[in-house]
Design a protein around this motif. Structure first.
Motif, PDB file in Angstrom:
ATOM      1  N   LEU A 203      11.377  11.684   6.978  1.00 39.90           N
ATOM      2  CA  LEU A 203      11.231  10.580   6.038  1.00 39.90           C
ATOM      3  C   LEU A 203      10.951   9.313   6.836  1.00 39.90           C
ATOM      4  O   LEU A 203      11.711   8.948   7.729  1.00 39.90           O
ATOM      5  CB  LEU A 203      12.519  10.426   5.219  1.00 39.90           C
TER       6      LEU A 203
ATOM      7  N   SER B  65       8.844   5.170   6.538  1.00 46.75           N
ATOM      8  CA  SER B  65       8.673   4.066   5.589  1.00 46.75           C
ATOM      9  C   SER B  65       7.520   4.363   4.627  1.00 46.75           C
ATOM     10  O   SER B  65       6.613   5.152   4.928  1.00 46.75           O
ATOM     11  CB  SER B  65       8.384   2.778   6.342  1.00 46.75           C
ATOM     12  N   ALA B  66       7.550   3.686   3.477  1.00 47.65           N
ATOM     13  CA  ALA B  66       6.470   3.821   2.500  1.00 47.65           C
ATOM     14  C   ALA B  66       5.132   3.469   3.147  1.00 47.65           C
ATOM     15  O   ALA B  66       4.102   4.093   2.872  1.00 47.65           O
ATOM     16  CB  ALA B  66       6.740   2.921   1.297  1.00 47.65           C
ATOM     17  N   ASP B  67       5.167   2.475   4.001  1.00 49.61           N
ATOM     18  CA  ASP B  67       3.958   2.042   4.686  1.00 49.61           C
ATOM     19  C   ASP B  67       3.345   3.176   5.512  1.00 49.61           C
ATOM     20  O   ASP B  67       2.143   3.434   5.439  1.00 49.61           O
ATOM     21  CB  ASP B  67       4.348   0.878   5.608  1.00 49.61           C
TER      22      ASP B  67
ATOM     23  N   LEU C 118       5.224  -0.018  -5.842  1.00 47.03           N
ATOM     24  CA  LEU C 118       5.373  -0.402  -4.443  1.00 47.03           C
ATOM     25  C   LEU C 118       4.292   0.306  -3.609  1.00 47.03           C
ATOM     26  O   LEU C 118       3.608  -0.312  -2.793  1.00 47.03           O
ATOM     27  CB  LEU C 118       6.781  -0.048  -3.978  1.00 47.03           C
ATOM     28  N   LEU C 119       4.124   1.605  -3.838  1.00 48.90           N
ATOM     29  CA  LEU C 119       3.074   2.357  -3.130  1.00 48.90           C
ATOM     30  C   LEU C 119       1.691   1.798  -3.457  1.00 48.90           C
ATOM     31  O   LEU C 119       0.826   1.696  -2.590  1.00 48.90           O
ATOM     32  CB  LEU C 119       3.125   3.842  -3.512  1.00 48.90           C
TER      33      LEU C 119
ATOM     34  N   LEU D 109       0.769  -1.236  -1.397  1.00 51.03           N
ATOM     35  CA  LEU D 109       0.418  -0.903  -0.011  1.00 51.03           C
ATOM     36  C   LEU D 109      -0.979  -0.284   0.062  1.00 51.03           C
ATOM     37  O   LEU D 109      -1.794  -0.644   0.918  1.00 51.03           O
ATOM     38  CB  LEU D 109       1.454   0.076   0.561  1.00 51.03           C
TER      39      LEU D 109
ATOM     40  N   LYS E  96      16.274   9.220  -0.484  1.00 50.26           N
ATOM     41  CA  LYS E  96      14.851   9.541  -0.328  1.00 50.26           C
ATOM     42  C   LYS E  96      14.043   8.738  -1.336  1.00 50.26           C
ATOM     43  O   LYS E  96      13.987   9.080  -2.515  1.00 50.26           O
ATOM     44  CB  LYS E  96      14.633  11.030  -0.534  1.00 50.26           C
ATOM     45  N   LYS E  97      13.451   7.672  -0.843  1.00 46.45           N
ATOM     46  CA  LYS E  97      12.660   6.796  -1.702  1.00 46.45           C
ATOM     47  C   LYS E  97      11.417   6.350  -0.950  1.00 46.45           C
ATOM     48  O   LYS E  97      11.404   6.351   0.274  1.00 46.45           O
ATOM     49  CB  LYS E  97      13.475   5.540  -2.051  1.00 46.45           C
ATOM     50  N   PHE E  98      10.429   5.918  -1.738  1.00 43.43           N
ATOM     51  CA  PHE E  98       9.283   5.263  -1.131  1.00 43.43           C
ATOM     52  C   PHE E  98       9.617   3.773  -0.995  1.00 43.43           C
ATOM     53  O   PHE E  98       9.462   3.009  -1.956  1.00 43.43           O
ATOM     54  CB  PHE E  98       8.040   5.437  -2.000  1.00 43.43           C
ATOM     55  N   ILE E  99      10.138   3.388   0.180  1.00 44.01           N
ATOM     56  CA  ILE E  99      10.453   1.979   0.406  1.00 44.01           C
ATOM     57  C   ILE E  99      10.131   1.615   1.844  1.00 44.01           C
ATOM     58  O   ILE E  99      10.073   2.483   2.717  1.00 44.01           O
ATOM     59  CB  ILE E  99      11.943   1.627   0.153  1.00 44.01           C
ATOM     60  N   ASN E 100       9.960   0.321   2.062  1.00 51.64           N
ATOM     61  CA  ASN E 100       9.931  -0.180   3.435  1.00 51.64           C
ATOM     62  C   ASN E 100      11.328  -0.732   3.718  1.00 51.64           C
ATOM     63  O   ASN E 100      12.269   0.038   3.786  1.00 51.64           O
ATOM     64  CB  ASN E 100       8.821  -1.219   3.596  1.00 51.64           C
TER      65      ASN E 100
ATOM     66  N   PHE F 256      12.718  -4.448  -1.550  1.00 47.67           N
ATOM     67  CA  PHE F 256      12.273  -3.492  -2.563  1.00 47.67           C
ATOM     68  C   PHE F 256      11.684  -4.194  -3.790  1.00 47.67           C
ATOM     69  O   PHE F 256      10.581  -3.858  -4.251  1.00 47.67           O
ATOM     70  CB  PHE F 256      13.445  -2.594  -2.983  1.00 47.67           C
TER      71      PHE F 256
ATOM     72  N   ASP G 161       8.414  -6.165  -2.984  1.00 48.43           N
ATOM     73  CA  ASP G 161       7.324  -5.222  -2.677  1.00 48.43           C
ATOM     74  C   ASP G 161       6.788  -4.568  -3.956  1.00 48.43           C
ATOM     75  O   ASP G 161       5.583  -4.359  -4.112  1.00 48.43           O
ATOM     76  CB  ASP G 161       7.805  -4.136  -1.709  1.00 48.43           C
ATOM     77  N   MET G 162       7.704  -4.233  -4.886  1.00 51.26           N
ATOM     78  CA  MET G 162       7.264  -3.671  -6.166  1.00 51.26           C
ATOM     79  C   MET G 162       6.478  -4.707  -6.975  1.00 51.26           C
ATOM     80  O   MET G 162       5.423  -4.403  -7.543  1.00 51.26           O
ATOM     81  CB  MET G 162       8.490  -3.223  -6.964  1.00 51.26           C
ATOM     82  N   LEU G 163       6.987  -5.944  -7.028  1.00 49.84           N
ATOM     83  CA  LEU G 163       6.333  -6.987  -7.832  1.00 49.84           C
ATOM     84  C   LEU G 163       4.929  -7.297  -7.291  1.00 49.84           C
ATOM     85  O   LEU G 163       3.998  -7.533  -8.063  1.00 49.84           O
ATOM     86  CB  LEU G 163       7.183  -8.259  -7.854  1.00 49.84           C
TER      87      LEU G 163
ATOM     88  N   GLY H 204       2.947  -5.169  -5.783  1.00 50.06           N
ATOM     89  CA  GLY H 204       2.082  -4.073  -6.230  1.00 50.06           C
ATOM     90  C   GLY H 204       1.699  -4.228  -7.692  1.00 50.06           C
ATOM     91  O   GLY H 204       0.540  -4.018  -8.072  1.00 50.06           O
TER      92      GLY H 204
END
Lengths: 331, 331
Positions: free
Chosen positions: A229, A231-233, A272-273, A276, B2-6, B11, B14-16, B18
């Motif tokens: 796992l 980072s999302a980046d 978030l994805l 990016l 387990k998440k898609f994050i930096n 969080f 980063d979501m806003l 996107g």
């Protein structure tokens, strides 16, 4: 297994019944063949568009039946191709004098069922053609596939041929459009967790607490590799990079960008994805003409996502922009 | 986790980011205040509708900003009320001469932030009123609440006041409508799993492999009781029954029925639940005028669902049917 189910054997019919009850004006449900079709289909003035696949990928495909999309969907059980007679009976019931197009994601079981059903329908004098979708760049062959797998990019083929059919295009023209969209569509996915089929009752594969599966299939099939796992980046770099280099997409291209959730990932993480992926594409000189963020083709409750790019031209963009209505809606 | 994050601390921004990148024509993002607002707001011809809350409930509320819904949303961090100055600055930036309505789900932290911001904005001469939503029938008081909690039924208040504001209604009329919708809206939820906030990195509470939390709050707060995992049928009996008997809804009523996913539950299971709830309502002599199946107010990645009923009359039904456009869309 923690799911909202009654008898696991009835998971698919119970879901289809709910779908039909929620859409009494627009959808019809024929339990004998797991068939969901538009209330106004078949329509003699348009080519009939039918998609079949295993269940467990919702909203694909039973919830994408509607005006400007599919005329009908005949799913099998979870992750199982529909039986030949379901596809054959669906084709007969929904046949239009303008012809029928069967859309099939490229999996061996689905190919067999649809090709056999096509032969049977042709023997009845129905004009029917089949189009295979294979947008997944992850692997060349796979657990259930000879050749590439069809995954979330399927949405764009459905949308384009659905719009063309709605506008009255003939079957040859619709096949040309479907093949063209498939040829410029590329997808890759990543799983953070496994999924649990109702009839199995336990996760379909093992993924450690810090492991991810890069290039996962929508039935949990292995992808390119197990990884840690990150980072999302880094994940977006990895899967978007694979998609970009495959076609390849290059500076100056105009694309549709889809971030698709695999079922268990919240929409906050998908946006978030998206952010990016959007910035990476802009940096690469690629323009995003249309974007799609949400669940389009899932793998039950799997946490994960896929990224799809479609190379746009005027024709494809206008077909994607055409109005359409399906069961999945907010209002 | 387990998440898609930096960085977990980023969080929400980063979501806003996107979300804003995906909606360049319709949304604007002001990072200083976690603010998402309509590109065409404020509009001097309409009352401004603003909702704030903790993040982690997406699409609520940042993704329900748009024509016919919210003019703006200013979320706090995950499960945390927005700071007073975010609400105050948002109110100032979006103020319309026709006034501002602040929508707030009933949680103590949110009430404090919005009431204080309202006082500050009033001191600046802005006409601003606040409406509290408390549709959750599960518990009278709760971990973060005096009185009932506001949960997914919030959607109907937003939709109705959004439609009225779009049609030019004045602030008093909009408050009347909002209070009326809240007064006939009832919700109860159930959790199959806990949720994991990014900054905590582990599940917010413990739920055994065969346990469910009946009446769970959207921050994982305890509900009425822990129970064993039972069939979907029994779960719907339980939570729909609690909703029906609360108002109460009775034979002859016409309702909107929402089956809302809490973030980790696939839409296939939500439609299965919808079918069961639909049939139970029909059996009770209750007519379903409108239905809503999907994710409206989530709790991060929690597997679970809630059921909401709204008692319809001509006025409410017509407001719910009015056109609206938000970030969450399929095409």
């Amino acid at each position: 297994m923690k799911k909202f189910i009654n008898d696991p054997k009835n998971f698919v019919p119970d879901m289809l019944k709910g779908l039909a009850l929620a859409n009494p004006d627009t959808l019809r449900y024929v339990p004998e063949y797991n068939l969901i079709h538009r209330a106004d289909a078949p329509n003699a003035d348009k080519v009939t568009i039918i998609q079949g696949s295993g269940s467990g990928h919702e909203p694909a495909h039973v919830m994408t039946v509607g005006r400007g999309m599919l005329d009908a969907a005949c799913p099998g059980d979870v992750f199982a191709a529909p039986p030949v007679d379901y596809v054959y009976e669906t084709t007969k019931l929904l046949a239009s004098p303008k012809g029928v197009l069967l859309l099939v994601n490229n999996y061996t079981g689905d190919r067999m069922a649809f090709e056999m059903a096509q032969e049977m329908a042709r023997a009845d004098g129905i004009r029917v053609e089949t189009l295979f979708i294979d947008d997944d760049v992850a692997v060349k062959d796979s657990l259930y596939t000879i050749g590439r797998r069809g995954v979330a990019g399927n949405f764009f083929v459905m949308k384009a041929v659905g719009a063309a059919a709605e506008a009255g295009a003939d079957l040859d023209e619709i096949i040309r459009i479907g093949e063209k969209v498939n040829s410029v569509t590329r997808t890759m996915g990543v799983a953070l967790t496994a999924c649990t089929p109702p009839s199995k009752g336990s996760p379909l594969f093992d993924l450690g607490p810090d492991e991810i599966e890069i290039g996962v299939g929508i039935h949990g099939e292995p992808g390119r590799r197990r990884g840690n796992l990150v980072s999302a980046d880094e994940i977006v770099d990895d899967i978007l990079g694979a998609v970009i280099t495959d076609l390849p997409f290059t500076s100056g291209d105009r694309v549709a960008l889809m971030v698709n959730g695999l079922g268990g990932t919240p929409i906050s993480e998908l946006y978030l994805l998206y952010g990016l992926a959007h910035e990476k594409l802009v940096s690469a000189g690629i323009t995003i003409g249309r974007n799609y963020v949400g669940e389009y083709c899932t793998s039950l409750d799997m946490a994960g996502a896929s990224i799809t790019l479609v190379k746009l031209d005027e024709e494809i963009e206008s077909l994607l922009a055409a109005p359409a209505e399906i069961a999945i809606r907010v209002f």
